[in-house]
Design a protein around this motif. Sequence first.
Motif, short mmCIF file in Angstrom:
data_model
loop_
_atom_site.label_atom_id
_atom_site.label_comp_id
_atom_site.label_asym_id
_atom_site.label_seq_id
_atom_site.Cartn_x
_atom_site.Cartn_y
_atom_site.Cartn_z
N UNK A 54 0.80 -1.32 0.24
CA UNK A 54 0.14 0.02 0.11
C UNK A 54 1.12 1.18 -0.12
N UNK A 55 1.95 1.14 0.61
CA UNK A 55 2.97 2.37 0.76
C UNK A 55 3.45 2.60 -0.55
N UNK A 56 4.02 1.68 -1.37
CA UNK A 56 4.56 1.70 -2.80
C UNK A 56 3.43 2.50 -3.61
N UNK A 57 2.21 1.87 -3.55
CA UNK A 57 1.04 2.35 -4.45
C UNK A 57 0.76 3.80 -4.15
N UNK A 58 0.72 4.19 -2.86
CA UNK A 58 0.51 5.70 -2.48
C UNK A 58 1.54 6.44 -2.94
N UNK A 59 2.78 6.00 -3.22
CA UNK A 59 3.82 6.59 -3.65
C UNK A 59 3.90 6.74 -5.14
N UNK A 60 3.11 6.13 -5.89
CA UNK A 60 3.14 5.99 -7.36
C UNK A 60 3.97 5.18 -7.79
#
Length: 247
Positions: A54-60
Amino acid sequence: MAFKASGAGYADVAAHFRTLIQNGELTPGDALPSVQEIREQFNVSAKTVSRSLAVLKSEGLATGRGSLGTVVSSRPRVASTGAARLDRLSRTGKHYAAGESSTDHVALLRSCADPDIAEQLGIDLHDEIAIRRRVFLQGGRPTVVALSCLHPRALAAVPELMQQGQLKPFWQTTYTERTGRTVTRSPERRGARLATNDELQALQVQAPPTAAVPVLVLHTTFHDEEGPLEVWEDVYAPGLWQVSGSV
């Protein structure tokens, strides 16, 4: 890279894959390991894996892709800081992250009219300095207008700094070889200001002529034993995440 269960957290797992993406070991479209594979690699729970993705997705940096699971974004909205570019070059020998490139490399001699740059370089306002300018792109999209403001001592040791076009090898390596002096860097300083029209044009930001567009600016100062040697000024396109040198 592996972690013990007692020491690994979602931030550790996210940092691992963030670094692989930034170093180009995982490229746009590549699938990340499955949840089960990540669990086994880091000896963590499914919840920890879910939070890290989820962190990697939120960072784009990553996106969900159906049956493929999680994949590296095709056009991640991230840009490396100067420290991250140097750290990557030191670790991998690569000048660019995956999908990254640069253009419009220009060398100039100019009077230093910026009081902050003059102070960081330890020179008087309006002293002549060398400037190297380039624009970094991610997936063909401009992300950073980068300036290198160089003390006259740098130019005296490495006159190639005035060559037009991309300069290789990294000039500080040449400087150390010729002078025997080690170059160190200070921590990055973050600030904000309004973009100039030239910067907006280079970043392909569409705005009315009278619009005030704020931009993030990072300064990194480099020194040798005689004093300041170079200041990097990186101006970021609005809406980008910055990947720092700490990953």
